[in-house]
Design a protein around this motif. Structure first.
Motif, PDB file in Angstrom:
ATOM      1  N   ALA A  88       0.928  -1.200   0.034  1.00 41.75           N
ATOM      2  CA  ALA A  88       0.048   0.021  -0.210  1.00 41.75           C
ATOM      3  C   ALA A  88       0.909   1.265   0.153  1.00 41.75           C
ATOM      4  O   ALA A  88       0.554   2.328  -0.673  1.00 41.75           O
ATOM      5  N   ARG A  89       2.071   1.226   0.725  1.00 39.39           N
ATOM      6  CA  ARG A  89       2.941   2.375   0.716  1.00 39.39           C
ATOM      7  C   ARG A  89       3.515   2.756  -0.668  1.00 39.39           C
ATOM      8  O   ARG A  89       3.730   3.675  -1.080  1.00 39.39           O
ATOM      9  N   VAL A  90       3.784   1.409  -1.341  1.00 36.11           N
ATOM     10  CA  VAL A  90       4.262   1.541  -2.467  1.00 36.11           C
ATOM     11  C   VAL A  90       3.673   2.209  -3.451  1.00 36.11           C
ATOM     12  O   VAL A  90       3.891   2.932  -4.372  1.00 36.11           O
ATOM     13  N   PHE A  91       2.301   1.768  -3.467  1.00 36.43           N
ATOM     14  CA  PHE A  91       1.248   2.135  -4.240  1.00 36.43           C
ATOM     15  C   PHE A  91       1.025   3.760  -4.349  1.00 36.43           C
ATOM     16  O   PHE A  91       1.091   4.289  -5.071  1.00 36.43           O
ATOM     17  N   LYS A  92       0.937   4.397  -2.874  1.00 41.30           N
ATOM     18  CA  LYS A  92       0.728   5.557  -2.655  1.00 41.30           C
ATOM     19  C   LYS A  92       1.784   6.568  -3.119  1.00 41.30           C
ATOM     20  O   LYS A  92       1.769   7.794  -3.278  1.00 41.30           O
ATOM     21  N   ASN A  93       2.901   5.805  -3.332  1.00 37.15           N
ATOM     22  CA  ASN A  93       4.144   6.934  -3.617  1.00 37.15           C
ATOM     23  C   ASN A  93       4.405   6.461  -5.351  1.00 37.15           C
ATOM     24  O   ASN A  93       5.732   7.072  -5.295  1.00 37.15           O
ATOM     25  N   SER A  94       3.654   5.921  -5.856  1.00 38.81           N
ATOM     26  CA  SER A  94       4.138   5.311  -7.118  1.00 38.81           C
ATOM     27  C   SER A  94       3.526   6.426  -8.161  1.00 38.81           C
ATOM     28  O   SER A  94       2.363   7.252  -7.766  1.00 38.81           O
ATOM     29  N   PRO A  95       3.904   6.721  -9.330  1.00 35.38           N
ATOM     30  CA  PRO A  95       3.003   7.573 -10.248  1.00 35.38           C
ATOM     31  C   PRO A  95       1.913   7.191 -10.580  1.00 35.38           C
ATOM     32  O   PRO A  95       1.047   7.942 -10.996  1.00 35.38           O
ATOM     33  N   LEU A  96       1.743   5.873 -10.612  1.00 33.68           N
ATOM     34  CA  LEU A  96       0.303   5.315 -10.824  1.00 33.68           C
ATOM     35  C   LEU A  96      -0.968   5.946  -9.880  1.00 33.68           C
ATOM     36  O   LEU A  96      -1.931   6.403 -10.376  1.00 33.68           O
ATOM     37  N   TYR A  97      -0.419   6.102  -8.729  1.00 29.98           N
ATOM     38  CA  TYR A  97      -1.509   6.439  -7.915  1.00 29.98           C
ATOM     39  C   TYR A  97      -2.059   8.175  -8.012  1.00 29.98           C
ATOM     40  O   TYR A  97      -3.022   8.232  -8.004  1.00 29.98           O
ATOM     41  N   GLN A  98      -0.806   8.907  -8.593  1.00 26.34           N
ATOM     42  CA  GLN A  98      -1.243  10.381  -9.069  1.00 26.34           C
ATOM     43  C   GLN A  98      -1.884  10.155 -10.462  1.00 26.34           C
ATOM     44  O   GLN A  98      -3.172  10.807 -10.403  1.00 26.34           O
ATOM     45  N   ALA A  99      -1.734   9.440 -11.201  1.00 20.55           N
ATOM     46  CA  ALA A  99      -2.423   9.045 -12.407  1.00 20.55           C
ATOM     47  C   ALA A  99      -3.836   8.862 -12.165  1.00 20.55           C
ATOM     48  O   ALA A  99      -4.830   9.244 -12.921  1.00 20.55           O
ATOM     49  N   LEU A 100      -3.977   8.022 -11.391  1.00 12.17           N
ATOM     50  CA  LEU A 100      -5.561   7.300 -11.128  1.00 12.17           C
ATOM     51  C   LEU A 100      -6.110   8.524 -10.594  1.00 12.17           C
ATOM     52  O   LEU A 100      -7.834   8.343 -10.576  1.00 12.17           O
ATOM     53  N   GLN A 101      -5.995   9.706  -9.952  1.00 15.61           N
ATOM     54  CA  GLN A 101      -6.612  10.681  -9.407  1.00 15.61           C
ATOM     55  C   GLN A 101      -7.567  11.272 -10.902  1.00 15.61           C
ATOM     56  O   GLN A 101      -8.387  11.797 -10.470  1.00 15.61           O
ATOM     57  N   GLU A 102      -6.856  11.039 -11.923  1.00 12.18           N
ATOM     58  CA  GLU A 102      -7.710  11.759 -13.091  1.00 12.18           C
ATOM     59  C   GLU A 102      -8.634  10.535 -13.814  1.00 12.18           C
ATOM     60  O   GLU A 102      -8.960  10.784 -14.872  1.00 12.18           O
ATOM     61  N   LEU A 103      -8.735   9.218 -13.432  1.00 17.43           N
ATOM     62  CA  LEU A 103      -9.438   8.202 -13.731  1.00 17.43           C
ATOM     63  C   LEU A 103     -10.975   8.716 -13.757  1.00 17.43           C
ATOM     64  O   LEU A 103     -11.477   9.224 -12.904  1.00 17.43           O
ATOM     65  N   PRO A 104     -11.607   8.457 -15.033  1.00 22.37           N
ATOM     66  CA  PRO A 104     -13.104   8.987 -14.803  1.00 22.37           C
ATOM     67  C   PRO A 104     -13.834   8.077 -13.558  1.00 22.37           C
ATOM     68  O   PRO A 104     -13.320   6.827 -13.557  1.00 22.37           O
ATOM     69  N   PRO A 105     -14.797   8.566 -13.185  1.00 26.69           N
ATOM     70  CA  PRO A 105     -15.231   8.103 -11.825  1.00 26.69           C
ATOM     71  C   PRO A 105     -15.729   6.558 -12.211  1.00 26.69           C
ATOM     72  O   PRO A 105     -16.146   5.766 -11.211  1.00 26.69           O
ATOM     73  N   LYS A 106     -16.355   6.232 -13.334  1.00 24.81           N
ATOM     74  CA  LYS A 106     -16.927   4.942 -13.693  1.00 24.81           C
ATOM     75  C   LYS A 106     -15.986   3.704 -13.585  1.00 24.81           C
ATOM     76  O   LYS A 106     -16.331   2.741 -13.232  1.00 24.81           O
ATOM     77  N   PHE A 107     -14.567   4.356 -13.565  1.00 25.81           N
ATOM     78  CA  PHE A 107     -13.698   2.915 -13.879  1.00 25.81           C
ATOM     79  C   PHE A 107     -12.862   2.790 -12.685  1.00 25.81           C
ATOM     80  O   PHE A 107     -12.781   3.911 -11.882  1.00 25.81           O
ATOM     81  N   HIS A 108     -12.206   1.783 -12.571  1.00 26.36           N
ATOM     82  CA  HIS A 108     -11.396   1.442 -11.474  1.00 26.36           C
ATOM     83  C   HIS A 108     -10.428   0.142 -11.723  1.00 26.36           C
ATOM     84  O   HIS A 108     -10.579  -0.517 -12.802  1.00 26.36           O
ATOM     85  N   LEU A 109      -9.373   0.246 -10.854  1.00 31.01           N
ATOM     86  CA  LEU A 109      -8.596  -1.151 -10.736  1.00 31.01           C
ATOM     87  C   LEU A 109      -9.298  -1.974  -9.792  1.00 31.01           C
ATOM     88  O   LEU A 109      -9.956  -1.494  -8.921  1.00 31.01           O
TER      89      LEU A 109
END
Length: 236
Positions: A88-109
């Motif tokens: 979880a800490r790796v995830f929160k500090n990864s570029p992916l975490y920031q990119a997911l802030q812009e993911l359309p609300p309908k979608f998810h991992l």
């Protein structure tokens, strides 16, 4: 002019995209754009700060975080942290975490219970022996869909057996080696038309054990809980 390593990786490893239709065919789980998990890459370990590389399984390792699609291709990979750091800490500090802030609300991992529940990352209901029939149905569909990332890691390590123990003297070069192997994994899947994954792929399952040593500062977001409930009702 030959492509640089950076150019090649940009072509082979993309950010999460809309692969929801392919994912939904298996268990009906809607709007999934990728399956997320982390894995350990065993290493010989540096002489300095060795303890920081010891993962929960007791050996020195580098952490690999990845998202894959339903074809077992990597959509995003990130390797920068030693094995002692929690998923979880790796995830929160990864570029992916920031990119997911812009993911359309309908979608998810989809991620396992080692990760925090949010609107862009859906996790299973924690099994406290009191799950409802609907919650069990959701968890089953979630697991059947998310298992692709575990299969993807098994396929990666089966094809590139060096990743089962990466003996490199320069620790700072290990992440690059791991990422290159992921890029080659994608290349094989995309360009070898007759390529078939090995019939027996070693599947890693670490999430439930990680629950015991994960201190989730954020907890489950209310919006994430609401979205999970809505999907639970759709799957029932």
């Amino acid at each position: 002019m030959p492509c640089s390593d950076h150019d090649i990786l940009q072509q082979l490893i993309s950010k999460p995209r809309n692969v929801a239709e392919d994912f939904s065919r298996r268990a009906g789980f809607p709007s999934v754009v990728g399956a997320l998990d982390g894995t350990y890459i065993p290493i010989s370990g540096p002489s300095n700060y060795r303890d920081s590389y010891i993962c929960r399984k007791g050996y020195p390792a580098m952490h690999l975080q990845a998202v894959c699609d339903s074809d077992l291709k990597f959509l995003d990979v990130f390797s920068a942290y030693p094995g002692s750091v929690h998923d979880a800490r790796v995830f929160k500090n990864s570029p992916l975490y920031q990119a997911l802030q812009e993911l359309p609300p309908k979608f998810h991992l989809l991620g396992d219970s080692a990760y925090p529940l949010t609107t862009f990352l859906l996790t299973p209901f924690r099994d406290n022996d009191h799950l409802s029939t609907e919650q069990k149905c959701y968890n089953s569909a979630h697991s059947s869909t998310r298992v692709d990332i575990e299969r993807c890691f098994g396929l990666l390590k089966g094809k590139f057996r060096k990743l089962k123990f990466l003996d490199m003297h320069k620790v700072e070069e290990i992440p690059s080696m791991i990422i290159v192997c992921c890029a080659l994994h994608n290349f094989i899947i995309m360009h070898e038309k007759d390529y078939e994954p090995d019939t027996e792929v070693e599947i890693e399952q670490r999430g439930e054990n990680l629950l015991h040593d994960f201190d989730n500062d954020e907890g489950e977001s209310v919006s994430g809980q609401c979205k999970r409930q809505e999907i639970m009702h759709l799957l029932a």
